[in-house]
Motif scaffolding. Structure first.
Motif, PDB file in Angstrom:
ATOM      1  N   UNK A   9       0.828  -1.201   0.000  1.00  0.00           N
ATOM      2  CA  UNK A   9       0.000   0.000   0.000  1.00  0.00           C
ATOM      3  C   UNK A   9       0.864   1.253   0.000  1.00  0.00           C
ATOM      4  N   UNK A  10       0.325   2.289  -0.636  1.00  0.00           N
ATOM      5  CA  UNK A  10       1.020   3.561  -0.798  1.00  0.00           C
ATOM      6  C   UNK A  10       0.018   4.689  -0.591  1.00  0.00           C
ATOM      7  N   UNK A  11       0.501   5.853  -0.172  1.00  0.00           N
ATOM      8  CA  UNK A  11      -0.308   7.066  -0.087  1.00  0.00           C
ATOM      9  C   UNK A  11       0.458   8.157  -0.824  1.00  0.00           C
ATOM     10  N   UNK A  12      -0.141   8.694  -1.890  1.00  0.00           N
ATOM     11  CA  UNK A  12       0.554   9.689  -2.705  1.00  0.00           C
ATOM     12  C   UNK A  12       0.637  11.034  -1.992  1.00  0.00           C
ATOM     13  N   UNK A  20       1.803   9.389  -9.803  1.00  0.00           N
ATOM     14  CA  UNK A  20       2.090   8.160  -9.058  1.00  0.00           C
ATOM     15  C   UNK A  20       1.510   6.947  -9.777  1.00  0.00           C
ATOM     16  N   UNK A  21       0.319   7.100 -10.331  1.00  0.00           N
ATOM     17  CA  UNK A  21      -0.290   5.983 -11.073  1.00  0.00           C
ATOM     18  C   UNK A  21       0.572   5.622 -12.281  1.00  0.00           C
ATOM     19  N   UNK A  22       1.092   6.615 -12.986  1.00  0.00           N
ATOM     20  CA  UNK A  22       1.971   6.344 -14.130  1.00  0.00           C
ATOM     21  C   UNK A  22       3.259   5.651 -13.666  1.00  0.00           C
ATOM     22  N   UNK A  31       7.638  -6.440 -14.214  1.00  0.00           N
ATOM     23  CA  UNK A  31       7.280  -7.347 -13.118  1.00  0.00           C
ATOM     24  C   UNK A  31       6.508  -8.548 -13.630  1.00  0.00           C
ATOM     25  N   UNK A  32       5.628  -8.335 -14.595  1.00  0.00           N
ATOM     26  CA  UNK A  32       4.902  -9.461 -15.191  1.00  0.00           C
ATOM     27  C   UNK A  32       5.863 -10.454 -15.831  1.00  0.00           C
ATOM     28  N   UNK A  33       7.007  -9.972 -16.299  1.00  0.00           N
ATOM     29  CA  UNK A  33       7.998 -10.846 -16.934  1.00  0.00           C
ATOM     30  C   UNK A  33       8.900 -11.566 -15.922  1.00  0.00           C
ATOM     31  N   UNK A  34       8.855 -11.159 -14.668  1.00  0.00           N
ATOM     32  CA  UNK A  34       9.705 -11.799 -13.658  1.00  0.00           C
ATOM     33  C   UNK A  34       9.252 -13.234 -13.408  1.00  0.00           C
ATOM     34  N   UNK A  35      10.194 -14.162 -13.254  1.00  0.00           N
ATOM     35  CA  UNK A  35       9.832 -15.553 -12.951  1.00  0.00           C
ATOM     36  C   UNK A  35       9.000 -15.633 -11.670  1.00  0.00           C
ATOM     37  N   UNK A  36       7.942 -16.414 -11.728  1.00  0.00           N
ATOM     38  CA  UNK A  36       7.107 -16.622 -10.549  1.00  0.00           C
ATOM     39  C   UNK A  36       5.967 -15.647 -10.385  1.00  0.00           C
ATOM     40  N   UNK A  37       5.881 -14.622 -11.234  1.00  0.00           N
ATOM     41  CA  UNK A  37       4.790 -13.655 -11.137  1.00  0.00           C
ATOM     42  C   UNK A  37       3.501 -14.278 -11.640  1.00  0.00           C
ATOM     43  N   UNK A  38       2.518 -14.396 -10.753  1.00  0.00           N
ATOM     44  CA  UNK A  38       1.205 -14.932 -11.114  1.00  0.00           C
ATOM     45  C   UNK A  38       0.173 -13.816 -11.241  1.00  0.00           C
ATOM     46  N   UNK A  39       0.387 -12.734 -10.489  1.00  0.00           N
ATOM     47  CA  UNK A  39      -0.499 -11.572 -10.526  1.00  0.00           C
ATOM     48  C   UNK A  39       0.287 -10.390 -10.001  1.00  0.00           C
ATOM     49  N   UNK A  40       0.189  -9.269 -10.685  1.00  0.00           N
ATOM     50  CA  UNK A  40       0.845  -8.040 -10.255  1.00  0.00           C
ATOM     51  C   UNK A  40      -0.043  -6.924 -10.770  1.00  0.00           C
ATOM     52  N   UNK A  41      -0.950  -6.448  -9.919  1.00  0.00           N
ATOM     53  CA  UNK A  41      -1.980  -5.523 -10.366  1.00  0.00           C
ATOM     54  C   UNK A  41      -2.055  -4.326  -9.428  1.00  0.00           C
ATOM     55  N   UNK A  42      -2.130  -3.138 -10.001  1.00  0.00           N
ATOM     56  CA  UNK A  42      -2.203  -1.910  -9.217  1.00  0.00           C
ATOM     57  C   UNK A  42      -3.648  -1.414  -9.174  1.00  0.00           C
ATOM     58  N   UNK A  43      -4.031  -0.849  -8.044  1.00  0.00           N
ATOM     59  CA  UNK A  43      -5.387  -0.354  -7.826  1.00  0.00           C
ATOM     60  C   UNK A  43      -5.320   1.020  -7.153  1.00  0.00           C
ATOM     61  N   UNK A  44      -6.352   1.833  -7.398  1.00  0.00           N
ATOM     62  CA  UNK A  44      -6.465   3.156  -6.780  1.00  0.00           C
ATOM     63  C   UNK A  44      -7.733   3.180  -5.939  1.00  0.00           C
ATOM     64  N   UNK A  49      -8.462   8.731  -3.773  1.00  0.00           N
ATOM     65  CA  UNK A  49      -7.575   8.400  -4.892  1.00  0.00           C
ATOM     66  C   UNK A  49      -6.089   8.556  -4.565  1.00  0.00           C
ATOM     67  N   UNK A  50      -5.755   9.079  -3.385  1.00  0.00           N
ATOM     68  CA  UNK A  50      -4.345   9.135  -2.975  1.00  0.00           C
ATOM     69  C   UNK A  50      -3.856   7.764  -2.520  1.00  0.00           C
ATOM     70  N   UNK A  51      -4.779   6.860  -2.196  1.00  0.00           N
ATOM     71  CA  UNK A  51      -4.396   5.522  -1.746  1.00  0.00           C
ATOM     72  C   UNK A  51      -4.250   4.607  -2.954  1.00  0.00           C
ATOM     73  N   UNK A  52      -3.110   3.939  -3.032  1.00  0.00           N
ATOM     74  CA  UNK A  52      -2.856   2.992  -4.115  1.00  0.00           C
ATOM     75  C   UNK A  52      -2.337   1.700  -3.506  1.00  0.00           C
TER      76      UNK A  52
END
Length: 119
Positions: A9-12, A20-22, A31-44, A49-52
């Motif tokens: 978690x992050x607070x902009x 920050x979203x960019x 990160x999606x290309x890193x070995x072992x990555x099954x899910x890597x998803x960002x949310x706001x 909207x300052x919380x990500x």
């Protein structure tokens, strides 16, 4: 090796939400290309909207640690203060699935079986 779920978690800084979203979006492809990555998803946050947050699934803690050691993550960690007033707060979890197989865990939802995806 068992699957790991990560919530980061992050607070902009005020007014830095779009920048920050960019910044976080730029981490997706490598990160999606890193070995072992099954899910890597960002949310706001909808209400703030300052919380990500990143919601991540990794095939193992060892592969997660390899991801954290990559240049793209180490460089990002050095730049976090440019965009964020707080964070990242990173918490690692193990799944405790229950209820309906495809609704009782992130892995089960992703595979539709309730079991971690083969990796």
């Amino acid at each position: 090796m068992s699957e790991v779920v990560v919530i980061a978690t992050f607070l902009t800084h005020p007014g830095q939400e779009d920048a920050a979203a960019r910044f976080l979006d730029e981490l997706l492809a490598p990160s999606h290309a890193d070995p072992g990555c099954l899910l890597y998803a960002v949310h706001r946050g909808l209400d703030d909207p300052r919380k990500m947050v990143f919601v991540e699934r990794w095939a193992s803690r060892e592969l997660l640690e390899e991801h954290i050691a990559t240049d793209h993550i180490q460089d990002a960690l050095k730049a976090v203060g440019d965009y964020f007033a707080a964070g990242p707060e990173i918490v690692l979890y193990e799944a405790l699935p229950g209820g309906e197989a495809d609704k009782g865990s992130i892995a089960g939802h992703a595979t539709g079986t309730g079991a971690p995806a083969a990796g």
